[in-house]
Write an enzyme that holds these catalytic residues in place. Sequence first.
Site, mmCIF file in Angstrom:
data_model
loop_
_atom_site.group_PDB
_atom_site.id
_atom_site.type_symbol
_atom_site.label_atom_id
_atom_site.label_comp_id
_atom_site.label_asym_id
_atom_site.label_seq_id
_atom_site.Cartn_x
_atom_site.Cartn_y
_atom_site.Cartn_z
ATOM 1 C CD GLU A 92 37.851 44.599 42.017
ATOM 2 O OE1 GLU A 92 38.626 44.958 41.547
ATOM 3 O OE2 GLU A 92 36.775 43.887 41.772
ATOM 4 C CG HIS A 119 57.844 55.097 48.743
ATOM 5 N ND1 HIS A 119 58.442 55.823 47.834
ATOM 6 C CD2 HIS A 119 59.090 54.588 49.321
ATOM 7 C CE1 HIS A 119 59.674 55.599 47.522
ATOM 8 N NE2 HIS A 119 59.915 55.008 48.726
HETATM 9 O O1 LIG Z 1 38.185 43.117 38.589
HETATM 10 C C1 LIG Z 1 36.881 43.535 38.626
HETATM 11 C C2 LIG Z 1 36.729 45.090 38.363
HETATM 12 O O2 LIG Z 1 37.887 45.693 38.403
HETATM 13 C C3 LIG Z 1 35.896 42.688 38.740
HETATM 14 O O3 LIG Z 1 36.168 41.447 39.512
HETATM 15 C C4 LIG Z 1 35.463 42.137 37.139
HETATM 16 O O4 LIG Z 1 35.147 43.475 36.515
HETATM 17 C C5 LIG Z 1 34.114 41.337 37.131
HETATM 18 O O5 LIG Z 1 34.067 40.920 35.911
HETATM 19 P P1 LIG Z 1 32.883 39.890 35.415
HETATM 20 O O6 LIG Z 1 31.770 40.432 35.803
HETATM 21 O O7 LIG Z 1 33.085 39.785 33.810
HETATM 22 O O8 LIG Z 1 33.041 38.508 36.047
#
Ligand SMILES: O=C(CO)[C@H](O)[C@H](O)COP(=O)(O)O
Length: 190
Positions: A92, A119
């Site tokens: 994200e 910072h």
């Molecule tokens: O944190 C994340 C990306 O950084 C996603 O939320 C994660 O990869 C989702 O995983 P899944 O499809 O196995 O529920």
Amino acid sequence: MITERSSANGRGAGTTYRIHIGADHSGLELSRTLQHELAALGFDVVDHGPAACDAQDDYPAFCISAAESVARDINDNRHSLGIVIGGSGNGEQIAANKVRGIRAALVWNESTARVARQHNDANVIALGAREHTPEECLKLAVLFLQEPFTQDSRHKRRIAQIADYETCLTPLACETSRRDALARMDRTGE
Ligand SMILES: O=C(CO)[C@H](O)[C@H](O)COP(=O)(O)O
């Protein structure tokens, strides 16, 4: 009501903060909790989805939508910050940082929440819903939202170097910017 004045961020007074929030399926429940709690604290909260839980959904569109809105608001001189939420927050944060003008920080404890503003003048944070309790995440979000940027010249200089690179996409631009900044500091004693 959380305002520029009460959040003491030094960027003006009397303006309600707008918070853009985007998540994916793993962050949706936390996103809803934060939206509710932050609205109750007086923030103007804008939801960028997802609208419903779909375990197959993908975080980039939701996070980029939130980050684009933060960048647009900032360009319009509106005081906005963003929160993007996933399982870890890593992807994200990466997605949000693809938006020009966005400085997204992965926040995972109280110190990183504060320093992201102090910072880095971060305008988006990423939170990992699978890494913390909702109460911890609310605390981290509020710490971030209420912390001011220090305005210290060394931090401004580094942020400007990142912005230069983002604009020119060449490492040389960073180096030039660093040299210019150091020369300017020599001249002005800043
Ligand atoms: O944190 C994340 C990306 O950084 C996603 O939320 C994660 O990869 C989702 O995983 P899944 O499809 O196995 O529920």
